[in-house]
Structure formats: structure tokens, C-alpha cells
Design a protein around this motif. Structure first.
Motif, PDB file in Angstrom:
ATOM      1  N   ALA A  14       0.824  -1.217   0.000  1.00  0.00           N
ATOM      2  CA  ALA A  14       0.000   0.000   0.000  1.00  0.00           C
ATOM      3  C   ALA A  14       0.853   1.260   0.000  1.00  0.00           C
ATOM      4  N   GLU A  15       1.994   1.210   0.646  1.00  0.00           N
ATOM      5  CA  GLU A  15       2.878   2.370   0.676  1.00  0.00           C
ATOM      6  C   GLU A  15       3.319   2.744  -0.744  1.00  0.00           C
ATOM      7  N   LYS A  16       3.680   1.749  -1.545  1.00  0.00           N
ATOM      8  CA  LYS A  16       4.099   1.987  -2.926  1.00  0.00           C
ATOM      9  C   LYS A  16       2.954   2.593  -3.740  1.00  0.00           C
ATOM     10  N   VAL A  17       1.738   2.074  -3.549  1.00  0.00           N
ATOM     11  CA  VAL A  17       0.562   2.576  -4.266  1.00  0.00           C
ATOM     12  C   VAL A  17       0.278   4.022  -3.856  1.00  0.00           C
ATOM     13  N   ALA A  18       0.329   4.293  -2.562  1.00  0.00           N
ATOM     14  CA  ALA A  18       0.075   5.653  -2.062  1.00  0.00           C
ATOM     15  C   ALA A  18       1.101   6.641  -2.608  1.00  0.00           C
ATOM     16  N   GLU A  19       2.364   6.257  -2.594  1.00  0.00           N
ATOM     17  CA  GLU A  19       3.414   7.148  -3.071  1.00  0.00           C
ATOM     18  C   GLU A  19       3.284   7.431  -4.568  1.00  0.00           C
ATOM     19  N   ALA A  20       3.005   6.389  -5.361  1.00  0.00           N
ATOM     20  CA  ALA A  20       2.856   6.579  -6.810  1.00  0.00           C
ATOM     21  C   ALA A  20       1.632   7.437  -7.122  1.00  0.00           C
ATOM     22  N   GLY A  21       0.531   7.188  -6.413  1.00  0.00           N
ATOM     23  CA  GLY A  21      -0.678   7.984  -6.620  1.00  0.00           C
ATOM     24  C   GLY A  21      -0.486   9.436  -6.232  1.00  0.00           C
ATOM     25  N   ALA A  22       0.214   9.659  -5.125  1.00  0.00           N
ATOM     26  CA  ALA A  22       0.471  11.029  -4.680  1.00  0.00           C
ATOM     27  C   ALA A  22       1.379  11.755  -5.672  1.00  0.00           C
ATOM     28  N   PHE A  79      -5.408   4.136   9.898  1.00  0.00           N
ATOM     29  CA  PHE A  79      -4.529   3.690   8.809  1.00  0.00           C
ATOM     30  C   PHE A  79      -4.391   4.778   7.744  1.00  0.00           C
ATOM     31  N   LEU A  80      -5.521   5.347   7.318  1.00  0.00           N
ATOM     32  CA  LEU A  80      -5.470   6.385   6.292  1.00  0.00           C
ATOM     33  C   LEU A  80      -4.768   7.640   6.792  1.00  0.00           C
ATOM     34  N   ASN A  81      -4.979   7.983   8.066  1.00  0.00           N
ATOM     35  CA  ASN A  81      -4.293   9.154   8.624  1.00  0.00           C
ATOM     36  C   ASN A  81      -2.784   8.933   8.688  1.00  0.00           C
ATOM     37  N   ARG A  82      -2.364   7.710   9.003  1.00  0.00           N
ATOM     38  CA  ARG A  82      -0.924   7.415   8.994  1.00  0.00           C
ATOM     39  C   ARG A  82      -0.371   7.469   7.571  1.00  0.00           C
ATOM     40  N   SER A  83      -1.169   7.003   6.627  1.00  0.00           N
ATOM     41  CA  SER A  83      -0.754   7.075   5.223  1.00  0.00           C
ATOM     42  C   SER A  83      -0.610   8.536   4.800  1.00  0.00           C
ATOM     43  N   LYS A  84      -1.561   9.350   5.229  1.00  0.00           N
ATOM     44  CA  LYS A  84      -1.535  10.790   4.930  1.00  0.00           C
ATOM     45  C   LYS A  84      -0.278  11.429   5.539  1.00  0.00           C
ATOM     46  N   GLU A  85       0.035  11.082   6.772  1.00  0.00           N
ATOM     47  CA  GLU A  85       1.241  11.596   7.426  1.00  0.00           C
ATOM     48  C   GLU A  85       2.486  11.143   6.675  1.00  0.00           C
ATOM     49  N   HIS A  86       2.499   9.879   6.239  1.00  0.00           N
ATOM     50  CA  HIS A  86       3.638   9.346   5.493  1.00  0.00           C
ATOM     51  C   HIS A  86       3.862  10.152   4.208  1.00  0.00           C
ATOM     52  N   LEU A  87       2.773  10.556   3.567  1.00  0.00           N
ATOM     53  CA  LEU A  87       2.871  11.329   2.326  1.00  0.00           C
ATOM     54  C   LEU A  87       3.161  12.798   2.584  1.00  0.00           C
ATOM     55  N   ASP A  88       3.074  13.210   3.853  1.00  0.00           N
ATOM     56  CA  ASP A  88       3.432  14.566   4.283  1.00  0.00           C
ATOM     57  C   ASP A  88       2.665  15.646   3.523  1.00  0.00           C
TER      58      ASP A  88
END
Length: 156
Positions: A14-22, A79-88
């Protein structure tokens, strides 16, 4: 393109997907919406799940409790909030849906007027794909919204 909907599951990819999408959304100067769909509660009790981006909040849930869906919603929001934080990026919006995963992704894309859906494509064994189907494949065949598919197959 104004809105990018990024569908995330608890898979370690999911991290890879989130980063590519962002990255896509930033290149387009588009709004980002992170989506997680809550499936059948038993889906989350599988030992196949591992913490994603440091998230293990769903592991401590008691799947026999009557209010398990509320607990899953809270864990999904975390989970989504942590993903959001990861994407800064504090401008990222989050959305939690409940139901059939492909149907909810398609519905969320329509409701949010998403211009593109970003989704990962897990590499599964062929028998699993035949028996269980593929979320990405079902979304691909039933949506009119363009897809940006991130291959998440582990390299050999």
C-alpha cells in the motif's frame, strides 16, 4: 484532472501505491483522496496481514464484538491518517467505505468526481485469481473512470 482517488488496502504494498498515486496527483496539481474499503470483518483477522507503514491497529481488534464494524472504521481511519502523514500532505482527504470492495471503489470515484483511480495490482497465484477474483480486474471492467494501476508484484 482535478481529483485523484487512491484506493489502499492493508497489504504491505500500500505504501508503494500511495506514493505513486500522490506523485501523479502532485504532477497534475490535483486533489488527493485516500480510500479504504472495509470488507467482511473476517477478512482482517487473517494471519496474512502484517503492519503497513507502521500500522498494526487492526491486529488488536476482537472480531467477535458486536460493534466490530465501528472498530474497523476507526482502525481504517487511523490507517489512512498514517498514510496521509507518510505522504506529508495535510491537504489529503481520507474516505472509509464499507461493502464490496470493487463496487465501493467505483461508487466513491463517482461520488467524489474522481478523474482517475489509483489502485495496486497484487500478484496472486492463478488459482486464487480464478476463485477469488481480482479487485483491480473487477474495477477495471466496471468503471468508466480511468485507472492508474501500480504493479506491486514482488521481484524475484
Amino acid at each position: 484532472m482535478k481529483t485523484v482517488l487512491i484506493a489502499l488496502d492493508y497489504d504491505p504494498t500500500a505504501e508503494k501505491v500511495a506514493e505513486a498515486g500522490a506523485a501523479l496527483a502532485k504532477a497534475l496539481d490535483a486533489k488527493i483522496i485516500l480510500l479504504h474499503v472495509i470488507a467482511e470483518p473476517a477478512y482482517y483477522s487473517s494471519t496474512a496481514y502484517a503492519p503497513v507503514m507502521g500500522f498494526g491497529g487492526y491486529v488488536d481488534l476482537n472480531f467477535m464484538e458486536p460493534d466490530i464494524i465501528d472498530n474497523l472504521k476507526k482502525a481504517s481511519e487511523d490507517f489512512l491518517n498514517r498514510s496521509k502523514e507518510h505522504l506529508d500532505d495535510s491537504a489529503i482527504e481520507t474516505l472509509v467505505k464499507e461493502g464490496d470492495i470493487p463496487d465501493c471503489i467505483i461508487a466513491a470515484a463517482k461520488e467524489q468526481s474522481a478523474d482517475v483511480i489509483v489502485i495496486g495490482s497484487h500478484s496472486r497465484k492463478w488459482l486464487e485469481s480464478i476463485v477469488m477474483g481480482s479487485v483491480t480486474e473487477k474495477v477495471l471492467h466496471h468503471t468508466t473512470t480511468p485507472l492508474f494501476i501500480i504493479p506491486t508484484k514482488k521481484e524475484a
